[in-house]
Scaffold this active site. Structure first.
Site, PDB file in Angstrom:
ATOM      1  N   GLU A 122     -28.431  18.532  22.860  1.00 49.13           N
ATOM      2  CA  GLU A 122     -27.095  18.003  22.512  1.00 49.13           C
ATOM      3  C   GLU A 122     -27.125  17.391  21.116  1.00 49.13           C
ATOM      4  O   GLU A 122     -26.218  17.610  20.304  1.00 49.13           O
ATOM      5  CB  GLU A 122     -26.680  16.937  23.536  1.00 49.13           C
ATOM      6  N   THR A 158     -24.118  11.426  24.665  1.00 51.85           N
ATOM      7  CA  THR A 158     -23.182  11.187  25.776  1.00 51.85           C
ATOM      8  C   THR A 158     -23.815  10.433  26.950  1.00 51.85           C
ATOM      9  O   THR A 158     -23.102   9.802  27.720  1.00 51.85           O
ATOM     10  CB  THR A 158     -22.639  12.529  26.315  1.00 51.85           C
ATOM     11  N   SER A 214     -33.909  15.858  32.498  1.00 51.06           N
ATOM     12  CA  SER A 214     -32.499  15.460  32.406  1.00 51.06           C
ATOM     13  C   SER A 214     -32.390  14.034  31.874  1.00 51.06           C
ATOM     14  O   SER A 214     -32.848  13.077  32.507  1.00 51.06           O
ATOM     15  CB  SER A 214     -31.859  15.576  33.798  1.00 51.06           C
TER      16      SER A 214
HETATM   17  S1  SF4 Z   1     -22.719  14.157  31.633  1.00 53.04           S
HETATM   18 FE1  SF4 Z   1     -20.742  13.998  30.598  1.00 53.04          FE
HETATM   19  S2  SF4 Z   1     -21.109  14.979  28.619  1.00 53.04           S
HETATM   20 FE2  SF4 Z   1     -22.752  15.620  29.938  1.00 53.04          FE
HETATM   21  S3  SF4 Z   1     -22.022  17.540  30.810  1.00 53.04           S
HETATM   22 FE3  SF4 Z   1     -21.442  15.898  32.226  1.00 53.04          FE
HETATM   23  S4  SF4 Z   1     -19.323  15.358  31.674  1.00 53.04           S
HETATM   24 FE4  SF4 Z   1     -20.232  16.496  29.968  1.00 53.04          FE
END
Ligand code: SF4
Length: 276
Positions: A122, A158, A214
């Site tokens: 990301e 995020t 993760s």
């Molecule tokens: S954790 Fe948040 S940013 Fe990451 S895929 Fe899920 S909704 Fe999207």
């Protein structure tokens, strides 16, 4: 032993959306893992013939390629389009947003700082959108070493902890003339974190389920560990050591944003079967 799931846990909007896109696009490939959960990726491969390709150079005209939830580097995306690849974009909209901010702020002359892990896909993606480059930091100490101008734009990965992000912004605000702080931590992450914080105060033992790679699962585990010493991070039921539950009365469970319900259910069933 009582077993309870955290109020908010597991699959987030972005992951649900990406899986739906993959299931609707049989016989395609994802570039890099669609989500950070190897078991779910194996299910997509066996049930929907969605393959996983790591080598970017193998894509050719006419291939059907799904862009993963974490997004990819800007140049790679344009190169796929130029090659004539059929690009199916499953980038989570909460990841697209920081990409756009990075580009806009960089073009407006701000020093872009990204709070996150520079090895995470990301962040590699978000950074690539900052036209004039960006700094990636994980701590205040790293920030102190940077030579920054007076216009700063701050973006977070995020999945970061809100408290840690505040520490970074609190350091910058009194020191620079203009600091624009963008709240790019996604709500799903935030809600799962809050729920873990609440339940870990009550639990004797906590089990956090999710891929070892993760990032949001690791954050949940760190939060759980703060309040509940007996916290464990597992990928599925095969990682359970049943001695964890000896003499415990309350076991709380949570799961990362890319952990499917069927894995959570298998874990709960396995614990129920072996523990009274
Ligand atoms: S954790 Fe948040 S940013 Fe990451 S895929 Fe899920 S909704 Fe999207």
């Amino acid at each position: 032993m009582k077993i309870e799931l955290a109020e908010s846990h597991g699959f987030c909007f972005g992951v649900k959306r990406a899986i739906k896109i993959a299931e609707e696009n049989k016989d395609s490939d994802t570039y890099g893992p669609l989500i950070h959960n190897s078991k779910e990726i194996a299910r997509l491969e066996s049930d929907f013939k969605v393959g996983l390709v790591e080598d970017f150079n193998t894509f050719k005209k006419g291939d059907k390629v799904i862009v993963r939830t974490h997004g990819i580097v800007k140049d790679e995306l344009s190169s796929l389009h130029k090659t004539g690849v059929d690009v199916i974009d499953a980038t989570c909209p909460f990841v697209t947003k920081p990409q756009e901010i990075a580009q806009e702020m960089s073009e407006e002359g701000y020093d872009v700082i990204i709070f996150g892990d520079d090895m995470h896909p990301e962040i590699k993606g978000v950074k690539s959108y900052a036209t004039h480059g960006a700094f990636v930091v994980t701590s205040k100490e790293e920030l102190k070493k940077l030579k920054l101008r007076d216009k700063i734009a701050l973006i977070s990965q995020t999945t970061r902890k809100v408290e840690d992000y505040l520490e970074i912004s609190n350091y910058l605000i009194p020191r620079y003339k203009e600091v624009r702080v963008f709240n790019t931590i996604c709500n799903a992450t935030f809600e799962n974190q809050l729920a873990v914080r609440d339940i870990s105060e009550l639990a004797d033992v906590m089990v956090i389920i999710g891929g070892k790679n993760s990032s949001n699962t690791k954050q949940l585990f760190n939060i759980a560990k703060e309040k509940c010493f007996y916290s464990y991070h597992i990928e599925d039921e095969s990682d359970i050591d049943y001695s964890w539950f000896k003499d415990k009365e309350f076991c709380a469970i949570s799961a990362g944003a890319s952990t499917p319900d069927w894995i959570i259910k298998n874990v709960i069933d396995a614990i129920r079967k072996r523990v009274d």
